[in-house]
Design an enzyme around this catalytic site. Structure first.
Site, mmCIF file in Angstrom:
data_model
loop_
_atom_site.group_PDB
_atom_site.id
_atom_site.type_symbol
_atom_site.label_atom_id
_atom_site.label_comp_id
_atom_site.label_asym_id
_atom_site.label_seq_id
_atom_site.Cartn_x
_atom_site.Cartn_y
_atom_site.Cartn_z
ATOM 1 N N HIS A 1 26.638 -72.811 -33.406
ATOM 2 C CA HIS A 1 27.743 -73.519 -34.052
ATOM 3 C C HIS A 1 27.306 -74.090 -35.397
ATOM 4 O O HIS A 1 26.405 -74.921 -35.462
ATOM 5 C CB HIS A 1 28.195 -74.647 -33.119
ATOM 6 C CG HIS A 1 29.389 -75.376 -33.583
ATOM 7 N ND1 HIS A 1 29.349 -76.709 -33.902
ATOM 8 C CD2 HIS A 1 30.661 -74.978 -33.783
ATOM 9 C CE1 HIS A 1 30.548 -77.090 -34.286
ATOM 10 N NE2 HIS A 1 31.366 -76.066 -34.216
ATOM 11 N N HIS B 1 32.343 -77.171 -43.455
ATOM 12 C CA HIS B 1 33.243 -77.503 -42.355
ATOM 13 C C HIS B 1 34.227 -78.637 -42.635
ATOM 14 O O HIS B 1 35.425 -78.460 -42.489
ATOM 15 C CB HIS B 1 32.438 -77.850 -41.104
ATOM 16 C CG HIS B 1 33.279 -78.451 -40.023
ATOM 17 N ND1 HIS B 1 34.414 -77.857 -39.539
ATOM 18 C CD2 HIS B 1 33.160 -79.603 -39.333
ATOM 19 C CE1 HIS B 1 34.963 -78.607 -38.604
ATOM 20 N NE2 HIS B 1 34.209 -79.678 -38.461
#
Length: 146
Positions: free
Chosen positions: A37, A79
């Site tokens: 991730h 992100h």
């Protein structure tokens, strides 16, 4: 036009993810896939080359990344909605009203430190583009999820 551009970005990224993951699918074993991730974000600053490279060395089946477009159209691996948490953007650009990726050019963003928030040994780690991510996983067994 904005919706069409976003749709094009999604289509391109989906194609890249499919192409990259299909090459690594042949190398996987039975069992669950290991997905890193934001790269190996528990051991290196998320969405940086250091995190991507570490995930590859750890033999992750895929790296999952996030992609945003800069003011001048570059696709950047990042992100959060804003950049304060993981960069030194407030120090470099203290008078800017907002700190979204889309408010800055790639030349402005490439000057940021995206590593020191994580650990001193990553001081100076830069933001990276989607092209850089692809370059770092090419010719490896690790696929891409965007």
């Amino acid at each position: 036009m904005r919706g069409r551009a976003a749709g094009l970005v999604v289509a391109v990224l989906s194609g890249v993810a499919l192409a990259m993951s299909s090459t690594s699918a042949q190398a996987t074993t039975d069992g669950p896939d290991v997905i890193a991730h934001r790269g190996s974000s528990g051991m290196a600053p998320e969405n940086t080359a250091a995190a991507i490279d570490l995930a590859v060395r750890q033999r992750a089946d895929h790296v999952e990344i996030d992609v945003q477009r800069t003011k001048d159209g570059k696709l950047v691996n990042f992100h959060d909605c804003t950049m304060e948490r993981t960069t030194n953007i407030e120090d470099l650009y203290p008078d800017r009203p907002r700190y979204r990726v889309s408010d800055f050019t790639w030349n402005e963003l490439r000057q940021l430190d995206a590593g020191s928030w994580f650990h001193d040994k990553y001081t100076g780690e830069p933001l990276i583009t989607l092209d850089t991510v692809i370059h770092h996983i090419q010719h490896t067994r690790t696929g891409l999820l965007a």
